[in-house]
Design a protein around this motif. Structure first.
Motif, PDB file in Angstrom:
ATOM      1  N   SER A   1       0.823  -1.280  -0.010  1.00 19.84           N
ATOM      2  CA  SER A   1       0.153   0.045   0.147  1.00 19.84           C
ATOM      3  C   SER A   1       0.988   1.363  -0.139  1.00 19.84           C
ATOM      4  O   SER A   1       0.586   2.124  -0.767  1.00 19.84           O
ATOM      5  CB  SER A   1      -1.052  -0.027   1.037  1.00 19.84           C
ATOM      6  OG  SER A   1      -0.220   0.318   2.391  1.00 19.84           O
ATOM      7  N   ARG A   2       2.028   1.118   0.883  1.00 22.71           N
ATOM      8  CA  ARG A   2       2.786   2.332   0.697  1.00 22.71           C
ATOM      9  C   ARG A   2       3.642   2.304  -0.582  1.00 22.71           C
ATOM     10  O   ARG A   2       3.682   3.615  -1.160  1.00 22.71           O
ATOM     11  CB  ARG A   2       3.972   2.107   1.894  1.00 22.71           C
ATOM     12  CG  ARG A   2       3.322   2.300   3.232  1.00 22.71           C
ATOM     13  CD  ARG A   2       4.286   2.777   4.269  1.00 22.71           C
ATOM     14  NE  ARG A   2       5.761   2.408   3.952  1.00 22.71           N
ATOM     15  CZ  ARG A   2       6.382   1.668   4.998  1.00 22.71           C
ATOM     16  NH1 ARG A   2       6.150   1.440   5.891  1.00 22.71           N
ATOM     17  NH2 ARG A   2       7.862   1.396   4.510  1.00 22.71           N
ATOM     18  N   ALA A   3       4.079   1.428  -1.217  1.00 22.80           N
ATOM     19  CA  ALA A   3       4.609   1.405  -2.357  1.00 22.80           C
ATOM     20  C   ALA A   3       3.602   2.108  -3.517  1.00 22.80           C
ATOM     21  O   ALA A   3       3.956   2.673  -4.460  1.00 22.80           O
ATOM     22  CB  ALA A   3       4.967  -0.146  -3.080  1.00 22.80           C
ATOM     23  N   ALA A   4       2.460   1.613  -3.401  1.00 24.19           N
ATOM     24  CA  ALA A   4       1.166   2.114  -4.221  1.00 24.19           C
ATOM     25  C   ALA A   4       1.087   3.714  -4.235  1.00 24.19           C
ATOM     26  O   ALA A   4       1.094   4.210  -5.350  1.00 24.19           O
ATOM     27  CB  ALA A   4      -0.062   1.502  -4.075  1.00 24.19           C
ATOM     28  N   GLU A   5       1.118   3.843  -2.989  1.00 21.75           N
ATOM     29  CA  GLU A   5       0.992   5.669  -2.704  1.00 21.75           C
ATOM     30  C   GLU A   5       2.133   6.183  -3.373  1.00 21.75           C
ATOM     31  O   GLU A   5       2.065   7.216  -4.029  1.00 21.75           O
ATOM     32  CB  GLU A   5       1.106   6.025  -1.307  1.00 21.75           C
ATOM     33  CG  GLU A   5      -0.083   5.293  -0.396  1.00 21.75           C
ATOM     34  CD  GLU A   5      -1.617   5.866  -0.748  1.00 21.75           C
ATOM     35  OE1 GLU A   5      -1.475   7.077  -1.459  1.00 21.75           O
ATOM     36  OE2 GLU A   5      -2.319   5.561   0.085  1.00 21.75           O
ATOM     37  N   LYS A   6       3.279   5.666  -3.240  1.00 26.93           N
ATOM     38  CA  LYS A   6       4.600   6.400  -4.069  1.00 26.93           C
ATOM     39  C   LYS A   6       4.574   6.455  -5.406  1.00 26.93           C
ATOM     40  O   LYS A   6       5.016   7.253  -6.125  1.00 26.93           O
ATOM     41  CB  LYS A   6       5.846   5.674  -3.375  1.00 26.93           C
ATOM     42  CG  LYS A   6       6.044   5.909  -1.940  1.00 26.93           C
ATOM     43  CD  LYS A   6       7.590   5.597  -1.482  1.00 26.93           C
ATOM     44  CE  LYS A   6       7.754   5.790  -0.245  1.00 26.93           C
ATOM     45  NZ  LYS A   6       8.795   5.160   0.449  1.00 26.93           N
TER      46      LYS A   6
ATOM     47  N   VAL B   1       8.859   1.088  -7.868  1.00 22.97           N
ATOM     48  CA  VAL B   1       9.221   1.561  -6.297  1.00 22.97           C
ATOM     49  C   VAL B   1       9.363   0.198  -5.567  1.00 22.97           C
ATOM     50  O   VAL B   1       8.540  -0.728  -5.513  1.00 22.97           O
ATOM     51  CB  VAL B   1       7.483   2.071  -5.913  1.00 22.97           C
ATOM     52  CG1 VAL B   1       7.988   2.435  -4.324  1.00 22.97           C
ATOM     53  CG2 VAL B   1       7.532   3.424  -6.675  1.00 22.97           C
ATOM     54  N   THR B   2      10.454   0.344  -4.666  1.00 19.97           N
ATOM     55  CA  THR B   2      10.725  -0.737  -3.842  1.00 19.97           C
ATOM     56  C   THR B   2      10.391   0.007  -2.511  1.00 19.97           C
ATOM     57  O   THR B   2      10.767   1.055  -2.068  1.00 19.97           O
ATOM     58  CB  THR B   2      12.058  -1.161  -3.928  1.00 19.97           C
ATOM     59  OG1 THR B   2      12.490  -1.664  -5.236  1.00 19.97           O
ATOM     60  CG2 THR B   2      12.577  -2.175  -2.843  1.00 19.97           C
ATOM     61  N   GLU B   3       9.930  -0.937  -1.691  1.00 21.96           N
ATOM     62  CA  GLU B   3       9.446  -0.595  -0.302  1.00 21.96           C
ATOM     63  C   GLU B   3       9.956  -1.482   0.723  1.00 21.96           C
ATOM     64  O   GLU B   3       9.834  -2.860   0.510  1.00 21.96           O
ATOM     65  CB  GLU B   3       7.975  -0.296  -0.259  1.00 21.96           C
ATOM     66  CG  GLU B   3       7.392   0.430   0.954  1.00 21.96           C
ATOM     67  CD  GLU B   3       7.698   1.834   0.902  1.00 21.96           C
ATOM     68  OE1 GLU B   3       7.944   2.606  -0.095  1.00 21.96           O
ATOM     69  OE2 GLU B   3       7.832   2.475   2.164  1.00 21.96           O
ATOM     70  N   GLU B   4      10.638  -0.946   1.818  1.00 23.33           N
ATOM     71  CA  GLU B   4      11.186  -2.051   2.783  1.00 23.33           C
ATOM     72  C   GLU B   4      10.350  -1.849   4.030  1.00 23.33           C
ATOM     73  O   GLU B   4      10.144  -0.650   4.547  1.00 23.33           O
ATOM     74  CB  GLU B   4      12.713  -1.737   2.887  1.00 23.33           C
ATOM     75  CG  GLU B   4      13.418  -2.095   1.638  1.00 23.33           C
ATOM     76  CD  GLU B   4      15.003  -1.804   1.722  1.00 23.33           C
ATOM     77  OE1 GLU B   4      15.340  -1.997   3.009  1.00 23.33           O
ATOM     78  OE2 GLU B   4      15.357  -1.570   0.708  1.00 23.33           O
ATOM     79  N   TYR B   5      10.477  -2.805   4.835  1.00 21.92           N
ATOM     80  CA  TYR B   5       9.753  -3.016   6.181  1.00 21.92           C
ATOM     81  C   TYR B   5      10.655  -1.862   7.293  1.00 21.92           C
ATOM     82  O   TYR B   5      11.691  -1.696   7.250  1.00 21.92           O
ATOM     83  CB  TYR B   5      10.005  -4.325   6.775  1.00 21.92           C
ATOM     84  CG  TYR B   5       9.123  -4.283   7.977  1.00 21.92           C
ATOM     85  CD1 TYR B   5       7.726  -4.515   8.028  1.00 21.92           C
ATOM     86  CD2 TYR B   5      10.051  -4.299   9.094  1.00 21.92           C
ATOM     87  CE1 TYR B   5       7.184  -4.455   9.414  1.00 21.92           C
ATOM     88  CE2 TYR B   5       9.288  -4.271  10.533  1.00 21.92           C
ATOM     89  CZ  TYR B   5       7.777  -4.398  10.599  1.00 21.92           C
ATOM     90  OH  TYR B   5       7.102  -4.638  11.664  1.00 21.92           O
ATOM     91  N   ILE B   6       9.600  -1.063   7.562  1.00 23.83           N
ATOM     92  CA  ILE B   6      10.063  -0.084   8.707  1.00 23.83           C
ATOM     93  C   ILE B   6       9.163  -0.491   9.990  1.00 23.83           C
ATOM     94  O   ILE B   6       8.074  -0.696   9.972  1.00 23.83           O
ATOM     95  CB  ILE B   6       9.930   1.160   8.564  1.00 23.83           C
ATOM     96  CG1 ILE B   6      10.589   1.520   7.131  1.00 23.83           C
ATOM     97  CG2 ILE B   6      10.283   2.275   9.642  1.00 23.83           C
ATOM     98  CD1 ILE B   6      10.302   3.064   6.470  1.00 23.83           C
ATOM     99  N   GLN B   7       9.743  -0.724  11.138  1.00 20.89           N
ATOM    100  CA  GLN B   7       8.938  -1.316  12.251  1.00 20.89           C
ATOM    101  C   GLN B   7       8.306  -0.155  13.049  1.00 20.89           C
ATOM    102  O   GLN B   7       8.907   1.002  12.809  1.00 20.89           O
ATOM    103  CB  GLN B   7      10.117  -1.695  13.441  1.00 20.89           C
ATOM    104  CG  GLN B   7       9.581  -2.131  14.641  1.00 20.89           C
ATOM    105  CD  GLN B   7      10.453  -3.082  15.496  1.00 20.89           C
ATOM    106  OE1 GLN B   7      10.755  -4.296  14.912  1.00 20.89           O
ATOM    107  NE2 GLN B   7      10.757  -2.458  16.592  1.00 20.89           N
TER     108      GLN B   7
END
Lengths: 281, 156, 710
Positions: free
Chosen positions: C526-531, C540-546
């Protein structure tokens, strides 16, 4: 690989059989499981096989004033849709395996397999069924209890074929059939109980009691039945502890991957008790 | 032995051992991989086919015994309007998860509906009692068959 | 108000699965492909003195430990399990070697004619025997794969000051997954690279195992998931073993090699749910208030460690259930035995622990002459409460509302009152369970171990590809993840592509386990899609953030054991045959908080399926090991529910938005399984008035419980 024959008539089947001493293959629903190997491999039959499940002569059901004769290759589905088949047998058959297996599995196969957990056996014992065995134009008729010798064994000779099952007509007005399986449907039996009675007013004129899957062969005692027969229902109620104790000596179950001895024995007697107390009334 | 039968409407001939499992003949010789092997002992129904319109389990059916019969697998059945009604219904009711058992359920459903076009939920449950599903708990499948029977007006 | 994303869509995979077009591993044929079969140990514990193979026909091969280029150990937590037995076998069914060749019949002949000479070693068949110093240990010096302790408050003091102590022991048995599609893989070797195709949950676990087994660079290894016919945890770690087998065989033969199990082999040799023994002691004050609790958990890990330590951790972290119990000491151990290795199975340790705590509180309530539900309500966790690991519950707990809804739809109170012993032959009962499930990996596991990465890519035709390593094994991410992405991008569902993961194409977004796919991977998507939408990029690559609030000390198990919990409450009504003790499930109800359901129908599907599996676990799914051999080795003997065994469930969802899940979603896959068995057992206990302390609740067990131990 073994030879396989698909005769076009009963006579041809008998002829091939007298020649070869083969494995008779009716519906195959047990044989194919017993002899299966891993997927993709041909099942392991060590002797020639004769397919007989398609033979019309063995699929007939005929009804007379005295008895019903059922061809050994009648499928369970065929039994369920024939009006002359006794209700108790239909009740039993309707609980065997699943629809796909009932379409192919046969009553003759269930009998010849002679499994202690074979579902039709206790009902056939209770109904005084006999079997007709054919070979080379000769036939013999045996009561079912004489036909079954032990787990997986019968008196069928190598050149003999079970052609018909005879069930004499009888009249009962009290029925109790209970299969205790590993699940509600499509299951092998841990125990089965068949109870039949003819009650007129307060007198029990006829009674049949049979247990499946709790001994090497079906448990039925004509002696104990004779002690009950003709008695008044109140008298029978008083006899219950004695009757239970008689059957307790005959029921000799095993423990296996599906249940245990204690359960099989206790529940068999519970079911008998229930039949005498609740269902016969 | 040469065995002749009708497969999905077409006459076929197969030279093979008559005790070979119908399942293997369908999957290996005819590439009909919609017929699945889930247990190999007639318990799970993933290998279900119709033999002369009757539900049969191809893992415990030797090919020799289907000689002269008509065998229908999911590959044949999926070309029919009845199949499309079932597929629509299965989709609408969430009858499919992993899908491995699904073709077998479709075949069992056809076998039921061909005889009982308007089954009750209990009749449906009994008719599919030889088909095992580990994902859905069966509710979606029972509803799906019911929906197909109601919407597929006139098909069965 | 109903969240729009929750409205159901047609699952994208339904048509091809329904029509029999989907390709599962056994459906794939490759040019020149060879068949493989495994020779397995027939002994529970023995030294292999010699292996005598028949003369191999041309084109046939034996693959064994000598054909492993890298390490003969399957990369898991502690790597104690070999791909092929290394001189010693530790369970019946352990792989020793493969026979490989073009014809199945000949391959089978080779296996049947290979003789293994064994020299038996004193076996260990139970956790009790595992503690016996007279038996040589299987694992290290003491047979302990893992042993942990967690504490909250001051349990010693609580017990010292208690008025009385209520103590019980609970046991649960094996459960076999019976995914309808048996395990299978195909290994190939081309141009110096290996590829594995297979039915699996975790393509990157398989890849990692192959890196170690081959001793090769990761670039030389590719893993592709094929349409997977159910898994439930059973295809989490096991595919790594057979992927190794197939690849070693492909290397040696230079041909594609297929290794597909049939059912008997699958049941005999793959992992099972851990059997457990759980002792619970509760300290009460003079008013009957709970002032402390000791929980002691022992799991049978089987012959190799596998995932057992993590299973044990989850069991411990939910050992006080949905309750805020003060002063708790939890001890846990998982022991090595010469049984088939235990492994991951939906719920992952939680079902055993929740069964124990629920049944314990039921019996305690009866002892205190209270309704179990009233007792449980008194101790229910609520926002701000400390968890058993000393974390802080940050979410709104909607259990009070869920419980009252459950009471309403099930008629619990009325039934409970009316079922009371009207007639000895009318045995009816109703029971309730309350439970929770920690979503995703433990503590900071997502950050420290998994480090998930997802990618979205705009293709030339304007479609958008989801690139993740998570698989659809029936639970629906092919549909739910597409929904998340298409909704944010505002494009039709059909414009989002999501192929079965191929490690050459997709980044490692972690394993498909722990109910993490929608909540963790879906959120990253969902965060990658927003970007992708706002930044006008093509990839877009999105990595886990705690999430910033998580505090966790993995050494000492202190803090937030899970990022968030999903919650549930079940009710089950049963009747029991007074002659046969058969249990008939009359009705089942469930109310759940899974955050926002991404697709209601898919979540309901998880619920119905979880309930069916849970009722099976609780009643008919009997699996016993005798001297290391399983008694139930086929689907004729190991029974799962058919369509007529259990009724459908009445189910409700309560929304509860979670800030770090996509559209507010939490976890949903395992939760519906977790509370079923204790609700069933509570109903049986209510019906026959005898405490139920063991799973499965078989008629045989009930007979003994009701009539005494002789």
């Amino acid at each position: 690989m073994v030879d396989t024959f698909k005769p076009q008539s009963l006579q041809e089947a008998v002829d091939v059989l007298s020649d070869k001493g083969a494995i008779l293959f009716a519906g195959g629903t047990d044989l194919m499981v017993q002899r299966r190997r891993r997927g993709g491999l041909i099942p392991d039959f060590d002797r020639p096989v004769i397919l007989i499940g398609h033979l019309k002569e063995l699929k007939e059901i005929s009804n007379s004033t005295r008895e019903i004769r059922i061809g050994s290759c009648c499928t369970y589905t065929a039994l369920l849709s024939h009006k002359a088949v006794p209700e108790i047998l239909k009740t039993c058959v309707s609980q065997i395996a699943s629809p796909g297996i009932r379409n192919r599995g046969t009553i003759g196969g269930n009998i010849c397999n002679a499994s202690p957990a074979g579902d039709t056996l206790p009902v056939l014992y209770a109904l005084d069924a006999s079997v007709i065995l054919a070979r080379d134009n000769k036939e013999r008729v045996l009561p079912i209890e004489k036909f079954i010798k032990g787990p997986g064994t019968t008196v069928l000779e190598a050149d003999e074929l079970l052609t018909r099952i005879i069930i004499p007509h009888s009249s009962f007005n009290k029925f109790f059939y209970k299969k205790v399986g590993t699940r509600a449907y499509n299951a092998l039996s841990k125990i089965s109980f068949t109870g039949l009675a003819l009650k007129k007013l307060r007198a029990v004129e006829d009674v049949r009691i049979a247990f499946g899957a709790v001994s090497p062969t079906v448990v039925r005692s004509k002696d104990i039945e004779a002690q009950i027969r003709g008695k008044d229902i109140d008298a029978i109620q008083k006899m219950i502890p004695e009757i239970l104790s008689h059957y307790s000596k005959l029921i000799d179950p095993i423990s296996d991957q599906r249940s245990n001895r204690r359960y099989r024995k206790t529940v068999s007697l519970n079911l008998l008790n229930s039949f005498l107390k609740n269902y016969m009334l | 032995m040469e065995i002749n039968f009708i497969l999905n409407g077409k006459g076929v001939k197969v030279k093979t051992h008559p005790l070979r499992r119908l399942l293997d003949v369908l999957r290996e010789d005819f590439d009909l991989s919609g017929v699945k092997e889930g247990c190999g002992e007639g318990e799970c129904g993933a290998c279900a086919v119709l033999v002369d319109g009757e539900l049969a389990l191809s893992c415990i059916t030797p090919v020799g015994s289907v000689e002269g019969t008509s065998v229908v697998t999911i590959e044949g059945y999926r070309e029919t309007a009845k199949y499309r009604a079932l597929e629509e219904a299965f989709s609408a009711t969430g009858a499919v998860q992993c899908g491995f058992c699904t073709p077998g359920f479709i075949i069992a459903a056809e076998s039921l509906l061909s005889k009982t076009p308007r089954p009750t939920p209990n009749e449906i449950r009994e008719a599919i009692s030889g088909n095992l599903c580990r994902c859905t708990g069966y509710s979606g499948i029972v509803e799906g068959i019911k929906r197909a029977s109601e919407r597929g007006e006139g098909l069965w | 108000m109903k969240n729009k994303i929750s409205s159901s869509v047609s699952r994208i995979d339904t048509p091809e699965k329904t029509g029999g077009k989907a390709s599962y591993i056994a459906d794939i044929k490759l040019e020149g492909m060879l068949h493989a079969k495994t020779l397995r140990s027939e002994r529970a514990r023995a030294r292999i003195k010699a292996i005598n193979c028949p003369n191999l026909p041309e084109g046939y091969f034996i693959i064994d430990r000598q054909d492993i280029p890298g390490k003969n150990s399957v990369k898991m937590l502690i790597d104690d399990q070999p791909f092929f037995a290394d001189g010693i076998v530790n369970y019946i069914g352990e792989p020793i070697l493969l026979a490989v060749g073009p014809e199945k019949e000949t391959v089978n002949w080779i296996i049947e004619n290979t003789e293994v000479e064994y020299e038996d070693i004193l076996p260990i068949f139970s956790v009790d025997e595992a503690k016996d110093p007279a038996k040589p240990p299987i694992f290290q010096k003491n047979n302990i794969f893992a042993e942990y302790e967690i504490r909250k408050g001051n349990p010693e003091k609580a017990f010292e000051g208690s008025h009385r102590v209520f103590e019980k022991e609970y046991r649960t048995g094996y459960q076999e997954h019976i995914y309808l599609e048996p395990q299978g893989v195909i290994g190939t070797y081309d141009d110096g690279r290996v590829t594995v195709y297979g039915s699996m949950q975790c393509p990157y676990y398989v890849k990692t195992a192959l890196i170690h087994g081959l001793g090769w660079n990761e670039d030389m290894i590719r893993v592709v998931q094929t349409t997977t016919g159910g898994a439930f945890g059973g295809k989490e770690d096991y595919p790594s073993i057979i992927a190794g087998h197939a690849v070693f065989a492909a290397l040696k033969t230079n041909r594609p090699v297929r290794l597909v199990f049939d059912r008997a082999e699958d049941i005999q040799s793959t992992t099972k749910r851990h059997p457990s023994i759980i002792k619970i002691k509760t300290a009460l004050d003079s008013k009957g208030t709970i002032i402390g609790m000791n929980v002691d958990i022992t799991l049978d890990g089987g012959a190799y460690c596998g995932l057992s330590p993590v299973v044990l951790q989850r069991a411990m972290f939910v050992s006080t259930g949905a309750y805020n119990i003060p002063n708790v000491l939890v001890r846990g151990k998982v022991l090595a035995t010469n049984n088939v290795p235990s492994g991951a199975f939906r719920g992952f340790g939680a079902p055993q622990a929740i069964f124990a705590i629920e049944m314990h509180l039921n019996s305690l309530a009866e002892n205190l002459k209270m309704d179990p539900l009233d007792l449980k309500k008194k101790y229910l966790l609520k926002k701000g409460d400390p968890t058993v690991t000393g974390g802080k519950l940050r979410e709104d707990v909607k259990m009070p509302r869920m419980i009252s809804l459950l009471e309403d739809i099930s008629g619990y109170r009325k039934k409970k009152a009316s079922f009371h012993k009207k007639n000895a032959r009318d045995l009816r009962g109703i029971g309730i369970s309350l439970f929770l499930h920690g979503c995703a990996f433990t503590g900071s596991g997502e950050r420290d171990k998994i480090k998930a990465k997802v990618k979205l890519r705009k293709e030339d035709d304007g479609k958008v590809s989801i690139l993740v390593s998570n698989v659809d094994m029936g639970q629906g991410p092919q549909t739910t993840l597409r929904k998340i992405v298409s909704k944010i991008l505002g494009i039709p569902f059909s414009q989002v592509l999501y192929d079965n993961p191929d490690t050459d194409r997709v980044p490692d977004s972690g394993p498909t386990v722990a109910s993490r796919t929608v909540m963790i991977v879906g959120y990253l998507l969902s965060r990658a899609a927003e970007k992708l939408k706002t930044e006008g990029k093509t990839e877009v690559t999105e990595e886990y953030i705690q999430p910033p609030y998580i505090e966790w000390d993995q050494e000492n198990f202190i803090g937030d054991a899970y990022p968030v919990y999903s919650w549930g409450a079940n009710a089950v009504e049963v009747s029991i045959d007074p002659d046969t003790y058969e249990i008939k499930v009359e009705s089942v109800w469930g109310v759940y908080d899974v955050g926002t359901p991404i697709d209601e129908q898919i979540v309901y599907g998880q619920i119905e399926g979880g309930i069916s599996q849970g009722l099976g676990y609780a009643t008919i799914e009997v699996m016993e090991s005798r001297e290391g051999g399983l008694m139930q080795r086929s689907m004729t003997d190991y029974i799962i529910a058919s369509s007529v065994d259990f009724p459908g469930a009445e189910k409700r969802l309560i929304e509860n938005y979670y800030d770090y899940g996509p559209f507010g979603a939490k976890c949903a896959g395992e939760l519906p399984f977790v509370g079923v068995a204790p609700a069933l057992a509570a109903a049986v206990q209510n019906a026959i008035g005898v405490p139920i302390e063991k799973l499965p609740v078989t008629p045989e067990y009930l007979l003994e419980a009701a009539e005494g131990g002789n």
